[in-house]
Scaffold this motif. Structure first.
Motif, PDB file in Angstrom:
ATOM      1  N   GLY A 177       5.440  14.588  59.720  1.00 20.44           N
ATOM      2  CA  GLY A 177       5.310  12.450  58.815  1.00 20.44           C
ATOM      3  C   GLY A 177       6.771  12.456  59.462  1.00 20.44           C
ATOM      4  N   ILE A 178       6.387  10.797  59.443  1.00 19.30           N
ATOM      5  CA  ILE A 178       7.445  10.005  59.470  1.00 19.30           C
ATOM      6  C   ILE A 178       7.398   8.455  58.796  1.00 19.30           C
ATOM      7  CG2 ILE A 178       6.373   8.816  61.826  1.00 19.30           C
ATOM      8  CD1 ILE A 178       8.795   8.592  63.084  1.00 19.30           C
ATOM      9  N   PHE A 179       8.527   7.895  57.992  1.00 16.66           N
ATOM     10  CA  PHE A 179       7.948   6.327  57.056  1.00 16.66           C
ATOM     11  C   PHE A 179       9.601   5.984  57.004  1.00 16.66           C
ATOM     12  CE2 PHE A 179      10.496   8.062  53.759  1.00 16.66           C
ATOM     13  CZ  PHE A 179      10.189   9.627  53.600  1.00 16.66           C
ATOM     14  N   GLY A 180       9.019   4.249  57.789  1.00 15.49           N
ATOM     15  CA  GLY A 180      10.138   3.548  57.532  1.00 15.49           C
ATOM     16  C   GLY A 180       9.838   2.199  57.298  1.00 15.49           C
ATOM     17  N   GLY A 181      10.837   1.284  57.356  1.00 17.86           N
ATOM     18  CA  GLY A 181       9.815   0.275  56.732  1.00 17.86           C
ATOM     19  C   GLY A 181       8.575  -0.641  55.919  1.00 17.86           C
ATOM     20  N   THR A 204       4.596  -0.766  55.067  1.00 16.07           N
ATOM     21  CA  THR A 204       3.768   0.045  55.646  1.00 16.07           C
ATOM     22  C   THR A 204       2.729  -0.292  55.397  1.00 16.07           C
ATOM     23  OG1 THR A 204       4.675   1.692  53.792  1.00 16.07           O
ATOM     24  CG2 THR A 204       5.533   1.990  56.354  1.00 16.07           C
TER      25      THR A 204
END
Lengths: 461, 461
Positions: free
Chosen positions: A309-313, A315
């Motif tokens: 998983g990845i997340f940032g900024g 979305t």
């Protein structure tokens, strides 16, 4: 009619009610990862404890700092002793919008090829599999008044979040958990017609890493160009984890990875597992792992690194010109042979820190940490169970490796001195951890019959 | 007392009521990116049309396929004509949990250094800035009975999502929008005491890219090693967009990027904008852009590439061993000089496609697409406005470049032949697009006074 035949007949006759029981259990959304479902986890544990209390078990909940463990004892003095392990917790249902029907409203669906399957989160992993064992016990109890072997049943609620409290529990209750062999029903068949016993499991190290830069989100118009972007930093770190040949680049990563003997490799080759047969059903065609390894090696005998998983900024929908203050990735490493989880975790963290540019820092979260497990081919119970499975399915049961990780198996060996018989009836297309998870009705029905045969076989030891 | 002095005195006396009006407008959550706020966007447009109708404007809403445009006309035959542009839409408030008080409940806060500031989403960008112009008009109307120049007011509701419908609107209404100069209030001062007029703006290309691999989410235990991981693929693409010197690697990216003349560079050097002064306030210290460029170049005269958002796989709390079916990133490119937005978009898409391994495909979404703008230093209105600002603030008003993008300025030039005077009172610490956005009370008050002076100066042309 032999006693076993009577038990098998009982299982056949009881199929509909047994499905109803499983459905009751599946309706409880026991998602262990989400604190909002803690009450549901407890309800799922209570449901099972109540259900097995009717089968001659003394059963109750064992509290932990997390979700409770169901412990059931059905003593049978003088008989062989088995310790059955499973889990009542399930993966989150998200993305929920991709489920054809709600994840916690189980139903029997007919697949495109005519197979019937139970569809629900947990249908396979692991409620459906656990109930194949419970229903086999129920049939014995109904037909013979007792179980054929001494059974301890241990069903936890934190398998999907790293089984944090199981090692300590097993350690603290080692006397009560004494047995001759452990049984686990959380693995797969070779294919829909060929049963299998899993004799090796990959280990697992799961890490969460957050890269932080500025102390707030920034406007990319004002700061773009000069401000460090943590998404870009994280992407560069992830990109650096593999070389062009698909090998993991962490220093020391391959320490302790064994090369299988030539005859084993030859056997694997003979199984004919191709990219087409393995990857084709999920819309892929080219193995993405180490270039010089067969598919079966990539998924079973070789270690891996995956971003989960990845997340940032920003979305959400549309556009927002923001430079995020931080970005997060979740990564897991599947381990084999003698790879050391602690050293690999440390190597990963050093790898990240070495690649942080000025103004960035990293924070880490540790989840699973378990070494790989290989079971002895010479286990006495193995041959009996293989024969029982072969009798039920009409095809020779295979001894296979699995790419998955079941950390408790290592604990059973280390703490209790127990080898584990991993027998399961999952299939590659079960979509476990995905929307529309299913469990073939045949897996459930013949899985229950398989356990009846295995218990009968073990009773003769 | 001169007429201008009377108008300025009126602005001073009317400060509290003018704040109340701005607060009313700020309470409407006109988030253009979120379809759920479409009604709020319309309410914000209606609020402004109603407000300026009291100032001699004939005002109404012009419908578009998206959010409506507010168009107001206050004719003054024979007088110089200005076209004022602003926007009533605001950025999303997320992450909402980082706001000290709710984003749409405006208040006046006292900052650590004693400055007073209006805190709310849109306080600066752009409702607060728009109201400095409107309040200046109101004061003229109250004191003199009319406006000193012919004013057309154009306030759109889609600036934060790429101004999709403005170019077409300007094109279709070119006759009505005729003017001598355009005015925009959406930029910043040089520092809290030094006013500035922005004479160059970077362009913007905004892209969303989704990399897809398997046709479903997969269990990393079963498929890890053999299945292509779209997060890893996307990370590698993002990592490849910059070289170790901080340059963007897209083929042709720097085509059309001008080198400023040596004397301009010398002037920039004299401004003393250091990493410490520019980045220090947001917790950074080292410029992250091209290694061989000053900070002021990195944020104003050089093009950039930033990832504004990324997401894929499991993003909830805890661990989930999934290989995602897809991963998405949002990226933006800030353009300068003669860089061509269409060619850069095409180059980016080719760059992505060239790096897709087997079994992966990419889908693209296009948002903003605008070239950079540079205004002529010889604009007649520029000197008048600079003097007006210098008179108000007691310090020489600078002519500066901006790293941000205001696409409409290019359209005004192309379609209407108009140069634009970019005067704004934002500050670097306004946290626009971030939680706790603010607008200094001094910016609001002296900004209103500044517009009164500018309008008076333009009236004498």
């Amino acid at each position: 009619m032999s006693e076993l035949d009577a038990v098998l007949a009982r299982i056949d006759a009881d199929l509909d009610p047994s499905l109803e029981r499983l459905f009751d259990w599946l309706r409880i959304p026991s998602v262990s990862a989400d604190p909002a479902h803690a009450g549901d986890c407890r309800r799922a544990a209570e449901w099972l404890a109540r259900d097995i209390s009717g089968l001659g078990f003394t059963a109750g909940l064992e509290e932990t700092a997390g979700h409770p463990i169901v412990l059931g004892r059905a003593p049978a003095p003088g008989k062989p002793r088995v310790l059955f392990y499973g889990h009542y917790d399930v993966q989150p249902a998200d993305p929920v919008e991709l489920w054809e029907t709600p994840a916690f409203e189980p139903r029997v669906a007919t697949l495109a090829d005519g197979r019937k399957a139970i569809v629900a989160r947990g249908a396979c992993d692991d409620k459906g599999q656990v109930m194949t064992f419970v229903e086999a016990c129920r049939a014995f109890k109904a037909v013979t008044g007792s179980l054929p072997v001494d059974v301890t049943l241990l069903v936890e609620g934190e398998e999907e979040v790293g089984s944090r409290h199981m090692p300590g529990f097993v350690e603290s209750r080692r006397d009560e958990l004494e047995a001759d062999v452990a049984l686990v029903c959380d693995t797969s068949m070779w294919d829909p017609r060929t049963p299998a016993i899993t004799v090796s499991l990959r280990g697992l190290v799961y890490e969460e890493v957050t890269v932080k830069a500025a102390d707030r989100d920034l406007h990319s118009g004002l700061f773009g160009g000069a401000a460090q972007n943590p998404i870009r930093v994280l992407a560069a770190i992830i990109a650096a984890l593999h070389d062009p040949q698909g090998r993991v680049t962490l220093p020391g990563f391959y320490d302790g990875v064994p090369e299988p003997p030539a005859d084993v490799v030859e056997q694997w080759r003979g199984l004919g597992l191709t990219a087409e047969t393995f990857l084709g059903p999920v819309g892929l065609s080219v193995p993405a792992g180490e270039r010089d390894r067969m598919v079966i090696e990539q998924i079973q005998s070789r270690p891996t690194c995956d971003v989960n998983g990845i997340f940032g900024g920003y979305t959400g929908p549309g556009a927002k010109t923001v430079i995020a203050a931080q970005a997060t990735a979740k990564l897991s490493f599947r381990l084999v042979g003698a790879q050391d989880p602690d050293r690999i975790r440390a190597s990963f963290r050093a790898f990240v820190r070495d690649r942080l540019p000025a103004d960035c820092e990293a924070e880490f979260g540790a989840f699973s940490s378990s070494p790989a497990v290989a079971l002895p081919y010479t286990m006495p119970a193995l041959k009996r169970a293989q024969q029982a499975l072969t009798d039920e399915w009409g095809r020779e049961a295979l001894a296979i490796g699995s790419g998955g990780s079941i950390p408790i198996v290592g604990d059973f060996k280390r703490t209790l001195g127990l080898d584990t018989l991993l027998v399961g009836f999952g299939l590659d297309d079960d979509r476990i951890h995905s929307p529309n998870e299913k469990y073939d009705l045949t897996s459930f029905h013949k899985g229950t019959r398989s356990w009846a045969r295995i218990l009968a076989a073990l009773a003769q030891a």
